[in-house]
Scaffold this motif. Structure first.
Motif, PDB file in Angstrom:
ATOM      1  N   TYR A   1     -13.566  -3.774 -50.401  1.00 32.79           N
ATOM      2  CA  TYR A   1     -13.762  -4.345 -51.733  1.00 32.79           C
ATOM      3  C   TYR A   1     -13.692  -3.226 -52.757  1.00 32.79           C
ATOM      4  O   TYR A   1     -14.511  -2.300 -52.729  1.00 32.79           O
TER       5      TYR A   1
ATOM      6  N   HIS B   1     -17.934 -19.042 -47.828  1.00 25.74           N
ATOM      7  CA  HIS B   1     -17.165 -19.499 -46.665  1.00 25.74           C
ATOM      8  C   HIS B   1     -18.057 -19.608 -45.438  1.00 25.74           C
ATOM      9  O   HIS B   1     -19.175 -19.082 -45.429  1.00 25.74           O
TER      10      HIS B   1
ATOM     11  N   ASP C   1     -17.809 -18.752 -41.271  1.00 22.29           N
ATOM     12  CA  ASP C   1     -16.991 -18.090 -40.251  1.00 22.29           C
ATOM     13  C   ASP C   1     -16.871 -19.067 -39.080  1.00 22.29           C
ATOM     14  O   ASP C   1     -17.762 -19.129 -38.231  1.00 22.29           O
TER      15      ASP C   1
ATOM     16  N   VAL D   1     -22.463 -13.295 -35.706  1.00 23.26           N
ATOM     17  CA  VAL D   1     -21.580 -12.336 -36.370  1.00 23.26           C
ATOM     18  C   VAL D   1     -22.495 -11.250 -36.931  1.00 23.26           C
ATOM     19  O   VAL D   1     -23.499 -11.558 -37.578  1.00 23.26           O
TER      20      VAL D   1
ATOM     21  N   SER E   1     -22.833  -7.836 -39.224  1.00 20.65           N
ATOM     22  CA  SER E   1     -22.113  -7.136 -40.294  1.00 20.65           C
ATOM     23  C   SER E   1     -22.772  -5.825 -40.683  1.00 20.65           C
ATOM     24  O   SER E   1     -23.995  -5.689 -40.653  1.00 20.65           O
TER      25      SER E   1
ATOM     26  N   PHE F   1     -24.970 -10.450 -52.041  1.00 18.54           N
ATOM     27  CA  PHE F   1     -24.593 -11.356 -50.947  1.00 18.54           C
ATOM     28  C   PHE F   1     -25.366 -12.652 -51.132  1.00 18.54           C
ATOM     29  O   PHE F   1     -26.524 -12.622 -51.529  1.00 18.54           O
TER      30      PHE F   1
ATOM     31  N   LEU G   1     -25.653 -13.144 -38.865  1.00 15.35           N
ATOM     32  CA  LEU G   1     -25.672 -14.606 -38.937  1.00 15.35           C
ATOM     33  C   LEU G   1     -25.637 -15.097 -37.498  1.00 15.35           C
ATOM     34  O   LEU G   1     -24.599 -15.045 -36.837  1.00 15.35           O
TER      35      LEU G   1
ATOM     36  N   HIS H   1     -21.738 -18.483 -46.821  1.00 17.48           N
ATOM     37  CA  HIS H   1     -22.169 -17.166 -47.322  1.00 17.48           C
ATOM     38  C   HIS H   1     -20.977 -16.513 -48.010  1.00 17.48           C
ATOM     39  O   HIS H   1     -19.827 -16.938 -47.810  1.00 17.48           O
TER      40      HIS H   1
ATOM     41  N   ILE I   1     -19.746 -12.936 -50.952  1.00 12.43           N
ATOM     42  CA  ILE I   1     -20.096 -11.777 -51.792  1.00 12.43           C
ATOM     43  C   ILE I   1     -19.823 -12.149 -53.242  1.00 12.43           C
ATOM     44  O   ILE I   1     -18.681 -12.452 -53.609  1.00 12.43           O
TER      45      ILE I   1
ATOM     46  N   ARG J   1     -16.449  -0.636 -51.393  1.00 14.22           N
ATOM     47  CA  ARG J   1     -17.331  -1.019 -50.282  1.00 14.22           C
ATOM     48  C   ARG J   1     -16.515  -1.470 -49.078  1.00 14.22           C
ATOM     49  O   ARG J   1     -15.555  -2.227 -49.235  1.00 14.22           O
TER      50      ARG J   1
ATOM     51  N   ASN K   1     -17.003  -3.512 -45.451  1.00 16.25           N
ATOM     52  CA  ASN K   1     -17.882  -4.341 -44.633  1.00 16.25           C
ATOM     53  C   ASN K   1     -17.213  -4.546 -43.282  1.00 16.25           C
ATOM     54  O   ASN K   1     -16.036  -4.910 -43.212  1.00 16.25           O
TER      55      ASN K   1
ATOM     56  N   THR L   1     -17.392  -6.652 -39.720  1.00 19.65           N
ATOM     57  CA  THR L   1     -18.044  -7.782 -39.043  1.00 19.65           C
ATOM     58  C   THR L   1     -17.567  -7.854 -37.597  1.00 19.65           C
ATOM     59  O   THR L   1     -16.375  -8.007 -37.324  1.00 19.65           O
TER      60      THR L   1
HETATM   61  C1  MD6 Z   1     -19.376  -9.030 -46.636  1.00 17.74           C
HETATM   62  N1  MD6 Z   1     -19.671 -10.717 -45.041  1.00 17.74           N
HETATM   63  O1  MD6 Z   1     -20.529  -8.639 -46.442  1.00 17.74           O
HETATM   64  C2  MD6 Z   1     -18.920 -10.356 -46.155  1.00 17.74           C
HETATM   65  N2  MD6 Z   1     -19.775 -12.974 -42.320  1.00 17.74           N
HETATM   66  O2  MD6 Z   1     -18.554  -8.350 -47.231  1.00 17.74           O
HETATM   67  C3  MD6 Z   1     -19.425 -11.811 -44.336  1.00 17.74           C
HETATM   68  O3  MD6 Z   1     -18.542 -12.597 -44.658  1.00 17.74           O
HETATM   69  C4  MD6 Z   1     -20.231 -12.055 -43.152  1.00 17.74           C
HETATM   70  O4  MD6 Z   1     -21.911 -10.497 -43.732  1.00 17.74           O
HETATM   71  C5  MD6 Z   1     -20.461 -13.263 -41.216  1.00 17.74           C
HETATM   72  C6  MD6 Z   1     -21.645 -12.624 -40.911  1.00 17.74           C
HETATM   73  C7  MD6 Z   1     -22.146 -11.694 -41.750  1.00 17.74           C
HETATM   74  C8  MD6 Z   1     -21.441 -11.395 -42.902  1.00 17.74           C
END
Ligand code: MD6
Ligand code: FE
Length: 203
Positions: A107, A116, A118, A128, A130, A139, A163, A172, A174, A190, A192, A194
């Protein structure tokens, strides 16, 4: 908030974050960041992505959201998942098998990722996991319906968010990445990571 959402603030110490960002930069050199496109409309995401592991998440106009074993632009296999990622998973995921995919999102300041779920993984009993690196991000996590109330929190460099359980299929996203809030990444922004299971677990 749904059960199974976990925020581990400061999981990675600053020195470990430096090691992780070096690993990410090496992975990006092998598998360049690409900009996925929305299914049908072909509209580009503002977030850039790449992957490591046996499988990687990709999306384009014709094929839609999916996992595949190769990079969409270079057609090469994704790089191996670093050992440290597997150790994190073993520590926090409470899952009997290793992760198969690690999606790496980048990002630039001001970028967002819309709300969205997952749900492209055939296995949703696995969480998942992260990892946030670099600038702070706002977030949000809600419920199983897009209209459910959302909780907002700041993910900082070194934080881990999970998650799992009931929250595995929660909405969830950003809201924004706050510029110049970390010095970890030269040029700002940034990353991230996952970690995911994609195929059904042997259980
Ligand atoms: C983010 N994170 O932190 C986007 N998905 O940039 C996610 O979409 C995410 O943080 C699944 C589980 C944890 C997450
Ligand atoms: Fe997500």
């Amino acid at each position: 908030m749904l059960d199974g959402f976990t925020h581990l603030s400061g999981y990675f110490a600053p020195s470990e974050q430096v090691e992780l960002i070096k690993m990410v930069q090496k992975l990006v050199a092998q598998a360049p960041l690409f900009r996925p496109k929305m299914p049908r409309s072909g509209k580009p995401f503002s977030v850039k992505m790449t992957n490591c592991g046996e499988l990687g998440w990709v999306s384009d106009k014709d094929g839609g959201y999916r996992y595949q074993a190769t990079h969409p632009e270079t057609s090469r296999a994704w790089p191996r998942m670093p050992e440290r990622f597997l150790e994190l998973w073993a520590d926090v995921a409470d899952c009997p098998a290793d992760p198969e995919a690690c999606l790496i999102n980048y990002y630039a300041a001001g970028t967002k990722l819309g709300s969205h779920v997952d749900s492209d993984e055939a296995e949703t009993r696995a969480p998942v996991v992260s990892v946030s690196l670099g600038d702070d991000a706002v977030f949000h996590v809600g419920g199983l319906k897009r209209s459910d109330p959302k909780t907002r929190l700041v993910l900082k460099s070194g934080d881990v968010a999970i998650l799992g359980g009931e929250s595995r299929l929660a909405y969830h996203g950003i809201d924004r990445v706050m510029k110049e809030t970390s010095e970890l990444i030269g040029g700002g922004g940034r990353f991230n990571l996952t970690l995911r299971r994609v195929t059904p677990l042997p259980m």
